[in-house]
Enzyme design. Structure first.
Site, PDB file in Angstrom:
ATOM      1  N   ARG A 289       0.841  -1.192   0.000  1.00 34.07           N
ATOM      2  CA  ARG A 289       0.000   0.000   0.000  1.00 34.07           C
ATOM      3  C   ARG A 289       0.883   1.251   0.000  1.00 34.07           C
ATOM      4  O   ARG A 289       2.007   1.235   0.495  1.00 34.07           O
ATOM      5  CB  ARG A 289      -0.916   0.019   1.227  1.00 34.07           C
ATOM      6  CG  ARG A 289      -2.114  -0.931   1.114  1.00 34.07           C
ATOM      7  CD  ARG A 289      -3.032  -0.811   2.315  1.00 34.07           C
ATOM      8  NE  ARG A 289      -2.380  -1.256   3.523  1.00 34.07           N
ATOM      9  CZ  ARG A 289      -1.848  -0.472   4.437  1.00 34.07           C
ATOM     10  NH1 ARG A 289      -1.922   0.845   4.324  1.00 34.07           N
ATOM     11  NH2 ARG A 289      -1.264  -0.980   5.494  1.00 34.07           N
TER      12      ARG A 289
ATOM     13  N   TYR B 250      -1.527  -3.512  -6.855  1.00 35.84           N
ATOM     14  CA  TYR B 250      -1.291  -4.289  -5.638  1.00 35.84           C
ATOM     15  C   TYR B 250      -2.393  -4.192  -4.587  1.00 35.84           C
ATOM     16  O   TYR B 250      -2.810  -3.096  -4.207  1.00 35.84           O
ATOM     17  CB  TYR B 250       0.031  -3.866  -4.976  1.00 35.84           C
ATOM     18  CG  TYR B 250       0.488  -4.910  -3.993  1.00 35.84           C
ATOM     19  CD1 TYR B 250       1.200  -6.021  -4.437  1.00 35.84           C
ATOM     20  CD2 TYR B 250       0.129  -4.838  -2.661  1.00 35.84           C
ATOM     21  CE1 TYR B 250       1.554  -7.021  -3.553  1.00 35.84           C
ATOM     22  CE2 TYR B 250       0.491  -5.839  -1.777  1.00 35.84           C
ATOM     23  CZ  TYR B 250       1.206  -6.927  -2.227  1.00 35.84           C
ATOM     24  OH  TYR B 250       1.549  -7.921  -1.362  1.00 35.84           O
TER      25      TYR B 250
ATOM     26  N   LYS C  62      -9.783  -2.372   1.424  1.00 38.91           N
ATOM     27  CA  LYS C  62      -9.539  -1.237   2.317  1.00 38.91           C
ATOM     28  C   LYS C  62     -10.301   0.016   1.863  1.00 38.91           C
ATOM     29  O   LYS C  62     -10.818   0.772   2.684  1.00 38.91           O
ATOM     30  CB  LYS C  62      -8.042  -0.961   2.433  1.00 38.91           C
ATOM     31  CG  LYS C  62      -7.248  -2.131   3.067  1.00 38.91           C
ATOM     32  CD  LYS C  62      -7.808  -2.477   4.390  1.00 38.91           C
ATOM     33  CE  LYS C  62      -7.316  -3.725   5.083  1.00 38.91           C
ATOM     34  NZ  LYS C  62      -5.959  -4.100   5.143  1.00 38.91           N
TER      35      LYS C  62
ATOM     36  N   HIS D 229     -10.837  -2.393  11.169  1.00 38.98           N
ATOM     37  CA  HIS D 229      -9.732  -3.255  10.702  1.00 38.98           C
ATOM     38  C   HIS D 229      -9.535  -4.372  11.728  1.00 38.98           C
ATOM     39  O   HIS D 229      -8.551  -4.394  12.460  1.00 38.98           O
ATOM     40  CB  HIS D 229      -8.466  -2.393  10.573  1.00 38.98           C
ATOM     41  CG  HIS D 229      -7.334  -3.044   9.861  1.00 38.98           C
ATOM     42  ND1 HIS D 229      -6.025  -2.641  10.031  1.00 38.98           N
ATOM     43  CD2 HIS D 229      -7.290  -4.063   8.965  1.00 38.98           C
ATOM     44  CE1 HIS D 229      -5.229  -3.373   9.269  1.00 38.98           C
ATOM     45  NE2 HIS D 229      -5.968  -4.251   8.619  1.00 38.98           N
TER      46      HIS D 229
ATOM     47  N   SER E 223      -1.581  -3.438  10.252  1.00 42.92           N
ATOM     48  CA  SER E 223      -1.199  -4.319   9.156  1.00 42.92           C
ATOM     49  C   SER E 223       0.059  -5.117   9.512  1.00 42.92           C
ATOM     50  O   SER E 223       1.021  -4.562  10.052  1.00 42.92           O
ATOM     51  CB  SER E 223      -0.942  -3.485   7.905  1.00 42.92           C
ATOM     52  OG  SER E 223      -2.109  -2.763   7.584  1.00 42.92           O
TER      53      SER E 223
ATOM     54  N   CYS F 146       0.477  -7.338  11.786  1.00 44.33           N
ATOM     55  CA  CYS F 146       0.705  -7.452  13.232  1.00 44.33           C
ATOM     56  C   CYS F 146      -0.079  -8.596  13.862  1.00 44.33           C
ATOM     57  O   CYS F 146      -0.302  -8.613  15.069  1.00 44.33           O
ATOM     58  CB  CYS F 146       0.379  -6.138  13.921  1.00 44.33           C
ATOM     59  SG  CYS F 146       1.577  -4.837  13.527  1.00 44.33           S
TER      60      CYS F 146
ATOM     61  N   THR G 170      -4.407 -12.346  10.931  1.00 47.75           N
ATOM     62  CA  THR G 170      -4.679 -13.626  10.274  1.00 47.75           C
ATOM     63  C   THR G 170      -4.256 -14.777  11.180  1.00 47.75           C
ATOM     64  O   THR G 170      -4.971 -15.771  11.326  1.00 47.75           O
ATOM     65  CB  THR G 170      -3.941 -13.690   8.919  1.00 47.75           C
ATOM     66  OG1 THR G 170      -4.397 -12.615   8.105  1.00 47.75           O
ATOM     67  CG2 THR G 170      -4.192 -15.011   8.211  1.00 47.75           C
ATOM     68  N   ASN G 171      -3.096 -14.626  11.810  1.00 47.77           N
ATOM     69  CA  ASN G 171      -2.603 -15.686  12.688  1.00 47.77           C
ATOM     70  C   ASN G 171      -3.517 -15.911  13.884  1.00 47.77           C
ATOM     71  O   ASN G 171      -3.836 -17.045  14.225  1.00 47.77           O
ATOM     72  CB  ASN G 171      -1.180 -15.367  13.155  1.00 47.77           C
ATOM     73  CG  ASN G 171      -0.162 -15.757  12.094  1.00 47.77           C
ATOM     74  OD1 ASN G 171       0.313 -16.880  12.075  1.00 47.77           O
ATOM     75  ND2 ASN G 171       0.132 -14.845  11.176  1.00 47.77           N
TER      76      ASN G 171
ATOM     77  N   ASP H 126      -9.542  -9.767   8.704  1.00 46.65           N
ATOM     78  CA  ASP H 126      -9.023  -8.422   8.418  1.00 46.65           C
ATOM     79  C   ASP H 126     -10.021  -7.289   8.657  1.00 46.65           C
ATOM     80  O   ASP H 126      -9.622  -6.215   9.060  1.00 46.65           O
ATOM     81  CB  ASP H 126      -8.522  -8.365   6.959  1.00 46.65           C
ATOM     82  CG  ASP H 126      -7.563  -7.207   6.691  1.00 46.65           C
ATOM     83  OD1 ASP H 126      -6.592  -7.058   7.446  1.00 46.65           O
ATOM     84  OD2 ASP H 126      -7.801  -6.437   5.747  1.00 46.65           O
TER      85      ASP H 126
ATOM     86  N   ARG I  11       2.145 -12.127  -0.473  1.00 48.56           N
ATOM     87  CA  ARG I  11       0.806 -12.483   0.027  1.00 48.56           C
ATOM     88  C   ARG I  11       0.229 -13.681  -0.714  1.00 48.56           C
ATOM     89  O   ARG I  11       0.661 -14.028  -1.811  1.00 48.56           O
ATOM     90  CB  ARG I  11      -0.139 -11.289  -0.159  1.00 48.56           C
ATOM     91  CG  ARG I  11       0.317 -10.026   0.558  1.00 48.56           C
ATOM     92  CD  ARG I  11      -0.651  -9.577   1.587  1.00 48.56           C
ATOM     93  NE  ARG I  11      -0.091  -8.550   2.465  1.00 48.56           N
ATOM     94  CZ  ARG I  11      -0.666  -8.177   3.598  1.00 48.56           C
ATOM     95  NH1 ARG I  11      -1.783  -8.743   4.000  1.00 48.56           N
ATOM     96  NH2 ARG I  11      -0.117  -7.253   4.357  1.00 48.56           N
TER      97      ARG I  11
ATOM     98  N   ASP J 215       0.214 -20.014  21.436  1.00 45.14           N
ATOM     99  CA  ASP J 215       0.243 -19.705  22.865  1.00 45.14           C
ATOM    100  C   ASP J 215      -0.543 -18.437  23.215  1.00 45.14           C
ATOM    101  O   ASP J 215      -0.803 -18.179  24.397  1.00 45.14           O
ATOM    102  CB  ASP J 215       1.697 -19.613  23.353  1.00 45.14           C
ATOM    103  CG  ASP J 215       2.322 -20.994  23.453  1.00 45.14           C
ATOM    104  OD1 ASP J 215       1.770 -21.843  24.191  1.00 45.14           O
ATOM    105  OD2 ASP J 215       3.336 -21.249  22.767  1.00 45.14           O
ATOM    106  N   ASN J 216      -0.928 -17.661  22.202  1.00 42.71           N
ATOM    107  CA  ASN J 216      -1.796 -16.508  22.487  1.00 42.71           C
ATOM    108  C   ASN J 216      -3.138 -16.963  23.065  1.00 42.71           C
ATOM    109  O   ASN J 216      -3.872 -16.179  23.652  1.00 42.71           O
ATOM    110  CB  ASN J 216      -2.009 -15.660  21.222  1.00 42.71           C
ATOM    111  CG  ASN J 216      -0.711 -15.000  20.774  1.00 42.71           C
ATOM    112  OD1 ASN J 216       0.175 -14.736  21.599  1.00 42.71           O
ATOM    113  ND2 ASN J 216      -0.578 -14.742  19.480  1.00 42.71           N
TER     114      ASN J 216
END
Ligand code: GTP
Ligand code: SPV
Ligand code: MN
Length: 584
Positions: A69, A197, A206, A226, A248, A250, A253-254, A275, A366, A492-493
């Protein structure tokens, strides 16, 4: 073709300006996708990956100047500059249109103009919104097909007379000097030129679902954020839904696809979105969230069976990879992927890999993949009314200052906590990486209006919802003196999520600190984790000297919003300063 006169006349107008050789109305069908794919394979826009290991998967290599971006070239064009706020670059609508239309003049000559009707949100949802993207990029069509609900059904929605956002996109000549992403929220319009992109070009994401939608949400009484959305199922089978905003690259997704550690038998995380969340006050007084998207446009580097097995199982078929490396046998490769680094890799620019040229995959490489392939995809992800949110989590990437987790004292304090988020910049946007900047609610690049008005809107939810979510703040990225992450992160989060759900249900304990409520050491269940008590203490420590400087920073940042800054946030700054001083 359409029966909606507003759409028909806009298409005509755009064609007269851009002068395409052909016009194609996208129906979203498999046949259409096969034809487009064949064309892109023929002209090198896509490379087919190994059919045996990665069926129906493709690699796209961007122009090396077009890999993220471009916040410095992203503008919000409002009649009154104050409405865009100091958080946005601004231009008057007249000047914005003039600048863009000059770029668009004849820009599609010899090219096909694709018209993509799309819906953001589940079919049949009262919260879903339509848009139409006009683009000259078949790669954009292929990605939008995965990320949004495109084609005949969306067009039928528009033909039925529903409003739609107009998004005009051309890749132009990919010259960064002739690249702009402009938003005209008063006209519900987006104009993007010169980039192919991600967030610059897939206008449903976005541009529409955050910048324009946040503007609409303010006037209509909801929130466009977001945020990922996930459901946490406990061993009793109860599911608590949580929405979390991190900047972004950070960890959204995980976290959205988290697999709990072994010691957490009976716990399970369901993915609703990774997202964007649209949050509406429900008739029951709760806040309900839908994911407007249908796919994931996720960061590849760092993704592995160890860090994100659900994601790895989502990928590998029907996936478009952008700017990853390539193994000699045609498989995608990136830093952090499982296994040893193979010989003979091509890097993201298609050159034989040479570490003096940088990494194999671009740090913002990505994948684009349908959410339906995700093993943890929630059965509620397509529910028209969305899911009820019990907790909102804010967070950032901060090697210092911010503790592992804290809970805000009440809604207003939670809004302040979100407004005060800071995070180190990442490769998701062009510019320097690792600089701490204020990124309120992870919306710095995405809020389509003045942050002062945005925070006032957030505060107003105390009047709109009887049963508001609790608000938390987390930081997975605290580092020790040697620069190593102190918290293991990823699966572990779950240990932090468990405390959060148990705070929501009222069974977990907390202590009051100057910055909010925090777990006692014993409240975070560390079973099966080799983390010393000293490390956990350090992760939960509040250094009053550091925090008194932090309050000053927040105060200075807020002052930049002048008289648009709500009183409620000024009070919070005063409260925090006082609390930190009393503790010191
Ligand atoms: P956008 O798609 O840009 O909005 O990013 P995102 O917020 O979805 O971030 P994502 O989950 O893709 O993670 C970005 C990077 O952070 C990846 O390289 C991850 O491996 C890394 N990451 C994610 N979660 C954690 C965590 O808990 N700890 C650490 N140390 N790194 C993490
Ligand atoms: C982000 O940068 O937050 C993304 C990727 O999710 S993009 O679609 O490029 O905005
Ligand atoms: Mn994002």
């Amino acid at each position: 073709m359409t029966t909606n006169p507003a759409l028909a006349s806009w298409v005509e107008e755009v064609a007269a300006l851009t002068l395409p050789a052909r016009i194609h109305w996208c129906d979203g069908s498999d046949l259409e996708n096969e034809q487009l794919t064949a064309e892109m394979l023929a002209d090198g826009t896509l490379l087919r990956l190994n059919e045996e290991t990665h069926p129906n998967c493709f690699l796209h290599r961007s122009n090396p100047n077009d890999v993220a971006r471009v916040e410095h070239l992203t503008l919000v064009c409002t009649t009154d500059q104050q409405d865009a706020g100091s958080n946005n670059h601004w231009m008057s609508p007249a000047e914005g249109h003039q600048k863009m239309d000059a770029l668009y003049a004849g820009c599609m000559s010899g090219r096909t103009m694709y018209i993509i009707p799309y819906l953001m949100g589940p079919y049949g949802s009262p919260y879903a919104r339509a848009g139409v993207e006009i683009t000259d990029s078949p790669y954009v069509v292929a990605n939008m097909r995965i990320m949004a609900r495109i084609g005949s059904r969306a067009l039928a929605h528009i033909d039925a007379g529903n409003s739609f956002i107009k998004g005009l996109h051309s890749i132009g000549d990919l010259n960064p000097e002739r690249r702009f992403i402009m938003h005209f929220p008063e006209e519900l319009m987006i104009k993007s030129f010169g980039s192919g992109y991600g967030g610059n070009a897939l206008l449903g994401k976005k541009c529409h679902a955050l910048r324009i939608a946040s503007w609409q949400a303010r006037t209509e009484g909801w929130l466009a954020e977001h945020m990922l959305i996930l459901g946490i199922q406990n061993p009793a089978g109860e599911v608590t839904y949580v929405a979390a905003a991190f900047p972004s690259a950070c960890g959204k997704t995980n976290l959205a696809m988290l697999v709990p550690p072994e010691a957490y038998a009976g716990w399970k995380v369901w993915t609703v979105g990774d997202d964007i969340a649209w949050l509406h006050p429900g008739e029951d007084g709760q806040l309900w969230a839908i994911n407007p998207e249908a796919g994931f446009f996720g960061v590849a580097p760092g993704t592995s069976m160890k860090t994100n097995p659900n994601c790895m199982q989502t990928l590998g078929r029907n996936t478009i990879y952008t700017n990853v490396g390539l193994t000699p046998d045609g498989q995608p490769w990136w830093e952090g992927i499982d296994g040893d680094k193979p010989e003979g890799l091509l890097d993201w620019q298609g050159r034989p890999h040479d570490s003096s040229n940088g990494p194999v995959a671009h740090p913002n490489a990505r994948f684009t993949v349908t959410a339906a392939q995700c093993p943890s995809y929630s059965s509620e992800a397509n529910a028209p009314s969305g899911v009820p949110i019990s907790a909102i989590i804010f967070g950032g990437r901060r090697s210092t200052v911010a503790p592992l987790v804290l809970e805000s004292l009440d809604w207003a304090h939670g809004v302040f906590t979100g407004a005060a988020v800071a995070s180190e910049t990442t490769a998701a946007a062009v510019g320097q990486v690792g600089q701490v900047r204020r990124d309120p609610m992870a919306m710095k690049p995405f809020c389509g209006y003045n942050f002062g008005d945005y925070w006032a809107h957030w505060l107003s939810f105390s009047e709109r919802c009887a049963e508001l979510p609790k608000i938390f703040h987390v930081n997975w990225f605290r580092k020790d003196a040697d620069g190593r992450y102190m918290w293991p992160g990823y699966g572990d989060n779950m240990r932090v999520l468990k405390w959060i759900t148990e705070r929501c249900s009222g069974v977990a304990d907390a202590v009051t600190t100057p910055v909010g409520l925090m777990p006692n050491r014993a409240d975070i269940d560390l079973t099966g984790l080799a983390l010393t008590e000293q490390t956990l203490d350090a992760l939960l420590a509040i250094d009053t000297e550091v925090w008194s400087k932090e309050v000053d920073d927040i105060h200075t940042f807020f002052e930049g919003f002048g008289d648009r800054l709500p009183e409620g946030l000024k009070e919070q700054v005063g409260r925090l300063r006082e609390a930190v001083r009393n503790r010191a």
